[in-house]
Design a protein around this motif. Sequence first.
Motif, PDB file in Angstrom:
ATOM      1  N   LYS A   1      95.461 -40.003  28.358  1.00 48.97           N
ATOM      2  CA  LYS A   1      94.330 -39.793  29.234  1.00 48.97           C
ATOM      3  C   LYS A   1      92.968 -40.226  28.784  1.00 48.97           C
ATOM      4  CE  LYS A   1      97.027 -36.903  32.440  1.00 48.97           C
ATOM      5  NZ  LYS A   1      97.130 -35.559  33.134  1.00 48.97           N
ATOM      6  N   VAL A   2      92.808 -39.590  27.758  1.00 46.74           N
ATOM      7  CA  VAL A   2      91.628 -39.756  27.205  1.00 46.74           C
ATOM      8  C   VAL A   2      91.292 -41.168  26.880  1.00 46.74           C
ATOM      9  CG1 VAL A   2      90.022 -39.184  24.964  1.00 46.74           C
ATOM     10  CG2 VAL A   2      91.504 -37.197  25.839  1.00 46.74           C
ATOM     11  N   ALA A   3      92.146 -41.642  26.059  1.00 47.29           N
ATOM     12  CA  ALA A   3      91.896 -43.300  25.987  1.00 47.29           C
ATOM     13  C   ALA A   3      91.540 -44.165  27.189  1.00 47.29           C
ATOM     14  CB  ALA A   3      93.085 -43.696  25.152  1.00 47.29           C
ATOM     15  N   ASP A   4      92.563 -43.802  28.370  1.00 42.59           N
ATOM     16  CA  ASP A   4      92.218 -44.284  29.395  1.00 42.59           C
ATOM     17  C   ASP A   4      90.968 -44.071  30.167  1.00 42.59           C
ATOM     18  OD1 ASP A   4      94.718 -45.399  29.321  1.00 42.59           O
ATOM     19  OD2 ASP A   4      95.631 -43.878  30.522  1.00 42.59           O
ATOM     20  N   ALA A   5      90.568 -42.926  30.106  1.00 41.34           N
ATOM     21  CA  ALA A   5      88.961 -42.456  30.347  1.00 41.34           C
ATOM     22  C   ALA A   5      88.279 -43.311  29.666  1.00 41.34           C
ATOM     23  CB  ALA A   5      88.770 -40.976  30.331  1.00 41.34           C
TER      24      ALA A   5
ATOM     25  N   HIS B   1      75.796 -52.484  33.485  1.00 39.98           N
ATOM     26  CA  HIS B   1      74.720 -53.009  32.161  1.00 39.98           C
ATOM     27  C   HIS B   1      75.560 -54.253  31.661  1.00 39.98           C
ATOM     28  CE1 HIS B   1      72.142 -49.529  33.081  1.00 39.98           C
ATOM     29  NE2 HIS B   1      73.134 -48.860  32.697  1.00 39.98           N
ATOM     30  N   HIS B   2      75.303 -55.360  31.841  1.00 42.40           N
ATOM     31  CA  HIS B   2      76.299 -56.597  31.305  1.00 42.40           C
ATOM     32  C   HIS B   2      76.101 -56.597  29.984  1.00 42.40           C
ATOM     33  CE1 HIS B   2      78.500 -60.218  31.698  1.00 42.40           C
ATOM     34  NE2 HIS B   2      77.597 -60.868  30.987  1.00 42.40           N
ATOM     35  N   ASP B   3      75.165 -56.372  29.335  1.00 36.20           N
ATOM     36  CA  ASP B   3      75.039 -56.751  27.829  1.00 36.20           C
ATOM     37  C   ASP B   3      75.316 -55.519  26.908  1.00 36.20           C
ATOM     38  OD1 ASP B   3      74.146 -59.445  28.209  1.00 36.20           O
ATOM     39  OD2 ASP B   3      72.058 -59.071  28.531  1.00 36.20           O
ATOM     40  N   SER B   4      75.448 -54.438  27.661  1.00 33.07           N
ATOM     41  CA  SER B   4      75.721 -53.103  26.814  1.00 33.07           C
ATOM     42  C   SER B   4      77.019 -53.051  26.341  1.00 33.07           C
ATOM     43  CB  SER B   4      75.641 -51.903  27.727  1.00 33.07           C
ATOM     44  OG  SER B   4      76.062 -50.657  27.076  1.00 33.07           O
ATOM     45  N   ILE B   5      76.938 -52.733  24.964  1.00 32.16           N
ATOM     46  CA  ILE B   5      78.359 -52.489  24.082  1.00 32.16           C
ATOM     47  C   ILE B   5      78.386 -50.726  23.906  1.00 32.16           C
ATOM     48  CG2 ILE B   5      78.166 -54.604  23.281  1.00 32.16           C
ATOM     49  CD1 ILE B   5      77.533 -53.056  20.461  1.00 32.16           C
ATOM     50  N   HIS B   6      77.790 -50.049  24.549  1.00 31.33           N
ATOM     51  CA  HIS B   6      77.812 -48.645  24.258  1.00 31.33           C
ATOM     52  C   HIS B   6      79.451 -47.955  24.856  1.00 31.33           C
ATOM     53  CE1 HIS B   6      73.245 -48.838  24.379  1.00 31.33           C
ATOM     54  NE2 HIS B   6      73.687 -49.111  23.322  1.00 31.33           N
ATOM     55  N   GLY B   7      79.668 -48.324  25.835  1.00 32.24           N
ATOM     56  CA  GLY B   7      81.056 -47.646  26.469  1.00 32.24           C
ATOM     57  C   GLY B   7      82.140 -48.423  25.574  1.00 32.24           C
TER      58      GLY B   7
ATOM     59  N   SER C   1      88.009 -46.800  31.007  1.00 32.26           N
ATOM     60  CA  SER C   1      87.292 -46.876  32.437  1.00 32.26           C
ATOM     61  C   SER C   1      85.813 -46.935  32.368  1.00 32.26           C
ATOM     62  CB  SER C   1      87.967 -45.819  32.981  1.00 32.26           C
ATOM     63  OG  SER C   1      89.241 -45.997  33.555  1.00 32.26           O
ATOM     64  N   MET C   2      85.396 -45.854  31.428  1.00 35.70           N
ATOM     65  CA  MET C   2      83.902 -45.530  31.378  1.00 35.70           C
ATOM     66  C   MET C   2      83.148 -46.961  30.612  1.00 35.70           C
ATOM     67  SD  MET C   2      83.859 -41.603  30.243  1.00 35.70           S
ATOM     68  CE  MET C   2      81.999 -41.289  30.219  1.00 35.70           C
ATOM     69  N   TRP C   3      84.130 -47.433  29.764  1.00 35.76           N
ATOM     70  CA  TRP C   3      83.466 -48.617  29.020  1.00 35.76           C
ATOM     71  C   TRP C   3      83.368 -49.921  30.308  1.00 35.76           C
ATOM     72  CZ3 TRP C   3      87.581 -52.654  27.250  1.00 35.76           C
ATOM     73  CH2 TRP C   3      87.048 -53.805  27.162  1.00 35.76           C
ATOM     74  N   LEU C   4      84.427 -50.181  31.092  1.00 35.24           N
ATOM     75  CA  LEU C   4      84.238 -51.020  32.120  1.00 35.24           C
ATOM     76  C   LEU C   4      83.108 -50.875  33.064  1.00 35.24           C
ATOM     77  CD1 LEU C   4      88.201 -51.575  32.648  1.00 35.24           C
ATOM     78  CD2 LEU C   4      86.463 -53.078  31.250  1.00 35.24           C
ATOM     79  N   GLU C   5      82.918 -49.730  33.443  1.00 34.17           N
ATOM     80  CA  GLU C   5      81.871 -49.120  34.382  1.00 34.17           C
ATOM     81  C   GLU C   5      80.677 -49.586  33.654  1.00 34.17           C
ATOM     82  OE1 GLU C   5      82.511 -44.960  35.280  1.00 34.17           O
ATOM     83  OE2 GLU C   5      84.432 -45.504  36.100  1.00 34.17           O
TER      84      GLU C   5
END
Length: 324
Positions: free
Chosen positions: A127-131, A143-149, A134-138
């Motif tokens: 569930k943590v991996a899936d969360a 922020h199209h160029d962001s790699i933080h998620g 999801s937060m990365w895709l959001e």
Amino acid sequence: MIEANKKALSELLKYFKRKKYTDMTVKRWTQIAIEYLVFLEKNGRTIDDVGDLLNSEGKVVKKEEFGVKDYVDTKTKYSAYYLNYLHHVLKRFYKAWEKHFPIDNDDFPKVSGQPKRVFLTTEQLLKVADAAKSMWLEDVAEHHDSIHGLRDYVMILISIDCGVRRIQISEINIDDYDPGKNILFINFAKGGEDTYRPLSKIVRDVLIFYLKKREKLETKEKAMFLLNNNEQRITVSSMSERIQAITKRAGVYQLGMGFHAPRRGKALRLKKGNMPEEKINKVFGWKKGSKMSHIYGEYDQAEVQQEASKIDTILKQKSSDKDK
């Protein structure tokens, strides 16, 4: 500082280097060592005056007259947890100086209760991996160029797959991953033994995708994972904030949550997979007599890590993420 104490400090720093302690630990312990040596000097003593005197049979024939007990007496305002920690640190200093520590472990300040150790089940970790995903895709959608998620997602996957500590993840450099062999170099392992960890397919795929994004950043920093300013290596405190946010999103957050939760989960999975305790000990770098394991075996690191990756299949069933 007088010459004898300068030499003692120098010997201690060499000891830290041999043991491959992290920069954070070295900085913290060096401050304690300097304070202790200055304390001795202010009271007319040097490093040559401390430690119990032993006879040829290793028995104490004369106790330390002035030193560590007097020093810790100046710290009575601190908690029992810190005082217990301070005793263990000072004992390690004495070992490095080849001095006999004058206080038995049984006489260290007693700590009532144990700190809460967070464990996550396999279902919770997934569930943590899936969360995190999801937060990365959001993050990318906003922020199209962001790699933080994506960065956070990769750190979570590595933590689950390899069972490494947060300081080890923060210290990973770009060149530490070998895509040809699909192994990740892990520095600062417990027990002072660096290791190479084979990665699950999903972790490999997401990591390679991340590195393609990472190499486009205009920075000279060699760290694999950066702070949000994209200029500095990510800090362990920032990592703690990220895993807490992700586990809250996953609905599995507990007080004391950190990167040790996935680490403990991996140890449990290996134990359930019938890996011998001495080999589990080798995977995590736990020492003989520790609370974490009972036997310390002389096993080849590469072979043990490969065996661990075969036993632990938590991420094997997840489908790989495609390029976004």
